[in-house]
Design a protein around this motif. Sequence first.
Motif, mmCIF file in Angstrom:
data_model
loop_
_atom_site.group_PDB
_atom_site.id
_atom_site.type_symbol
_atom_site.label_atom_id
_atom_site.label_comp_id
_atom_site.label_asym_id
_atom_site.label_seq_id
_atom_site.Cartn_x
_atom_site.Cartn_y
_atom_site.Cartn_z
ATOM 1 N N GLU A 1 -0.369 5.369 -7.505
ATOM 2 C CA GLU A 1 -1.438 4.770 -7.500
ATOM 3 C C GLU A 1 -2.356 4.715 -6.513
ATOM 4 N N TYR A 2 -3.239 5.468 -6.088
ATOM 5 C CA TYR A 2 -3.823 5.619 -4.821
ATOM 6 C C TYR A 2 -5.046 4.851 -4.939
ATOM 7 N N THR A 3 -5.869 4.620 -6.116
ATOM 8 C CA THR A 3 -7.151 3.563 -5.983
ATOM 9 C C THR A 3 -6.549 2.217 -5.464
ATOM 10 N N LEU B 1 -5.233 -0.750 1.827
ATOM 11 C CA LEU B 1 -5.417 -0.315 3.153
ATOM 12 C C LEU B 1 -6.606 -0.803 4.003
ATOM 13 N N GLN B 2 -7.729 -0.560 3.157
ATOM 14 C CA GLN B 2 -9.108 -1.108 3.520
ATOM 15 C C GLN B 2 -8.952 -2.389 4.209
ATOM 16 N N ASP B 3 -8.302 -3.462 3.514
ATOM 17 C CA ASP B 3 -8.179 -4.916 3.950
ATOM 18 C C ASP B 3 -7.079 -4.765 5.078
ATOM 19 N N LEU B 4 -6.243 -3.977 4.979
ATOM 20 C CA LEU B 4 -5.145 -3.912 6.134
ATOM 21 C C LEU B 4 -5.830 -3.233 7.423
ATOM 22 N N ALA B 5 -6.910 -2.310 7.186
ATOM 23 C CA ALA B 5 -7.390 -1.623 8.407
ATOM 24 C C ALA B 5 -8.421 -2.761 8.862
ATOM 25 N N ASN B 6 -8.908 -4.023 8.273
ATOM 26 C CA ASN B 6 -9.575 -5.088 8.852
ATOM 27 C C ASN B 6 -8.613 -6.066 9.599
ATOM 28 N N ALA C 1 0.702 -1.177 0.121
ATOM 29 C CA ALA C 1 0.041 0.065 -0.068
ATOM 30 C C ALA C 1 0.905 1.185 -0.023
ATOM 31 N N VAL C 2 1.854 1.308 0.925
ATOM 32 C CA VAL C 2 2.711 2.715 1.064
ATOM 33 C C VAL C 2 3.430 2.752 -0.299
#
Length: 237
Positions: free
Chosen positions: A48-50, A56-61, A40-41
Amino acid sequence: MVVNKKLTEEEKATLENRLKQYESTLSISPKDPVALEGTAVTLAELGEYTRAASLLQDLANEKQNDPDVYRLLGEIKYELNDYEGSAGAYRMSAKVSKSTNFEVLRGLTNALLASKKPDEAVKFLLASRERLTSERSSAAGAKADDAQMKDQPEVVDPIQVDLLLGKAYSDWGHISDAASVYDQIISSHPNDFRGYLAKGVLLKENGNPGDAERMFIQARFFAPDKAKALVDRYARK
């Protein structure tokens, strides 16, 4: 900050190679938190923000109590002009963090202002000021113990928070409140150029160039050498 950085061809090639390594790990272990965050970083650094936001959504989970994940998600969603999503991510970062992070304060403030919610930005910043006062008191109480101080988070500069608050008031159209915040900075920190500069900008934007110029002169006088160009740039706008 990992966004909006101009890359040389060499830096871009290095990042692309790093991305391949992370993606190789994810092909074997799709939920590996280190690889997810690294990918992600790296994607964010490549612009490539999208794709970065999705990871990052997956990582937040997977890491629901990691404020840095939400902070980075807020940063990237802002670049995608998803200001509501950005504000939500920054709020989560603030919620799970044990201390106040200025990048989160600034990010959430900018996201709220971009989504035309200056009143919410003001409310958030006022609450943050109270929290910072409490944190500073706790840090001061720990000064006697050097070992304990090593574990203390770095306390946010209150002037930076007040500058954000003044901007939020200004965007809200509460010019007198913004001026009052800047006056408080000048009164409490008369040798700090930032209060004079902020008030100068406010006065100039609101049709008072004469008083603004006096503020800019004061700002330039107190500004360190490396900041004088910044003052001049605002004075010329």
